[in-house]
Design a protein around this motif. Sequence first.
Motif, PDB file in Angstrom:
ATOM      1  N   GLY A  82       0.825  -1.211   0.000  1.00 36.39           N
ATOM      2  CA  GLY A  82       0.000   0.000   0.000  1.00 36.39           C
ATOM      3  C   GLY A  82       0.854   1.253   0.000  1.00 36.39           C
ATOM      4  O   GLY A  82       0.597   2.202  -0.747  1.00 36.39           O
ATOM      5  N   SER A  83       1.902   1.243   0.810  1.00 35.13           N
ATOM      6  CA  SER A  83       2.803   2.399   0.880  1.00 35.13           C
ATOM      7  C   SER A  83       3.606   2.551  -0.408  1.00 35.13           C
ATOM      8  O   SER A  83       3.832   3.666  -0.884  1.00 35.13           O
ATOM      9  N   VAL A  84       4.036   1.416  -0.978  1.00 33.99           N
ATOM     10  CA  VAL A  84       4.791   1.468  -2.232  1.00 33.99           C
ATOM     11  C   VAL A  84       3.922   2.027  -3.353  1.00 33.99           C
ATOM     12  O   VAL A  84       4.368   2.874  -4.150  1.00 33.99           O
ATOM     13  N   LEU A  85       2.655   1.586  -3.430  1.00 36.89           N
ATOM     14  CA  LEU A  85       1.751   2.074  -4.470  1.00 36.89           C
ATOM     15  C   LEU A  85       1.500   3.575  -4.328  1.00 36.89           C
ATOM     16  O   LEU A  85       1.441   4.303  -5.324  1.00 36.89           O
ATOM     17  N   LYS A  86       1.355   4.035  -3.097  1.00 35.79           N
ATOM     18  CA  LYS A  86       1.170   5.473  -2.877  1.00 35.79           C
ATOM     19  C   LYS A  86       2.389   6.258  -3.347  1.00 35.79           C
ATOM     20  O   LYS A  86       2.258   7.320  -3.959  1.00 35.79           O
ATOM     21  N   ARG A  87       3.562   5.723  -3.076  1.00 36.84           N
ATOM     22  CA  ARG A  87       4.793   6.394  -3.491  1.00 36.84           C
ATOM     23  C   ARG A  87       4.901   6.462  -5.014  1.00 36.84           C
ATOM     24  O   ARG A  87       5.231   7.510  -5.577  1.00 36.84           O
ATOM     25  N   ILE A  88       4.599   5.336  -5.693  1.00 38.40           N
ATOM     26  CA  ILE A  88       4.677   5.310  -7.148  1.00 38.40           C
ATOM     27  C   ILE A  88       3.624   6.238  -7.751  1.00 38.40           C
ATOM     28  O   ILE A  88       3.898   6.959  -8.726  1.00 38.40           O
ATOM     29  N   GLU A  89       2.418   6.231  -7.169  1.00 34.87           N
ATOM     30  CA  GLU A  89       1.360   7.100  -7.683  1.00 34.87           C
ATOM     31  C   GLU A  89       1.745   8.576  -7.533  1.00 34.87           C
ATOM     32  O   GLU A  89       1.494   9.385  -8.444  1.00 34.87           O
ATOM     33  N   ARG A  90       2.363   8.923  -6.419  1.00 34.69           N
ATOM     34  CA  ARG A  90       2.792  10.310  -6.211  1.00 34.69           C
ATOM     35  C   ARG A  90       3.817  10.726  -7.258  1.00 34.69           C
ATOM     36  O   ARG A  90       3.730  11.823  -7.836  1.00 34.69           O
ATOM     37  N   LEU A 163      12.359  -1.076   3.116  1.00 41.88           N
ATOM     38  CA  LEU A 163      12.899   0.277   2.908  1.00 41.88           C
ATOM     39  C   LEU A 163      12.010   1.076   1.963  1.00 41.88           C
ATOM     40  O   LEU A 163      11.654   2.228   2.248  1.00 41.88           O
ATOM     41  N   ASP A 164      11.628   0.480   0.834  1.00 42.99           N
ATOM     42  CA  ASP A 164      10.808   1.185  -0.156  1.00 42.99           C
ATOM     43  C   ASP A 164       9.450   1.583   0.411  1.00 42.99           C
ATOM     44  O   ASP A 164       8.883   2.605   0.019  1.00 42.99           O
ATOM     45  N   SER A 165       8.920   0.767   1.308  1.00 40.94           N
ATOM     46  CA  SER A 165       7.609   1.058   1.880  1.00 40.94           C
ATOM     47  C   SER A 165       7.665   2.158   2.926  1.00 40.94           C
ATOM     48  O   SER A 165       6.618   2.684   3.336  1.00 40.94           O
ATOM     49  N   GLY A 166       8.876   2.493   3.368  1.00 42.85           N
ATOM     50  CA  GLY A 166       9.010   3.510   4.412  1.00 42.85           C
ATOM     51  C   GLY A 166       8.667   2.995   5.794  1.00 42.85           C
ATOM     52  O   GLY A 166       8.498   3.787   6.734  1.00 42.85           O
TER      53      GLY A 166
END
Length: 226
Positions: A82-90, A163-166
């Motif tokens: 979920g966090s990775v998808l938010k980062r990519i979408e941003r 790491l990528d997910s924060g």
Amino acid sequence: MRLVFAGLDRPLELEPGNCTTLEVENQALFVRFVRSLVSGEGRYADEPYSVWDGDEELKPRDALLVIDNPLQLPWDERGFMGSVLKRIEREYLEDEDLRRAVEGLQSAMASQLAALGMGLNADFSFGQEWDFRRYLKFMGFGVSYQESKSFLDNQLNFLSLALDSGDKRVLVFVNLKTFLSENDFRMFLDQVFFQKSRVLLLENKLDSNSYEHESKRCIDLHFIES
């Protein structure tokens, strides 16, 4: 960050980029430590413990991610993708050229697919607007892991996913060293250091070797700490 077990003489320091290893030779005590961390019950666990960030006490489940079987890594851990998808979408929304190109391709694809319904009598259309994150999920976007890869490669990939997910939790591995050669373990420690990850290892065997980027605490059969 500090992990404080009521039964230990002093806290375990959990610093970014450094792997903290707790070796417990007494098997009964080792099991109690593992069961307590897996339970996430903190002060109410079999071996009471607490987690601190400075003077603030943290909820155990918010501070620790316990991996009691390194052979079955929690790739689908809630919040990671979920966090990775938010980062990519941003990043997608911030790149205007990329966004326009992708939306153009999506529009062309929708037109081509709509042609499939030309021979039908009723009117048909797509019921949802273009949504980047939904599209990634539809296409099965996710972390690439394969059982055929080496055990070490999957461990390093998992560290990178965290790491990528924060995710800020401490990664707690149980008996990870059992599956790694000395050279593999050095590579694991190098990755921890490079990524500034917080890692705690619980091991049921004493290891006489010393490694860079590892701090070690040992408890022998007679409950003596060193």
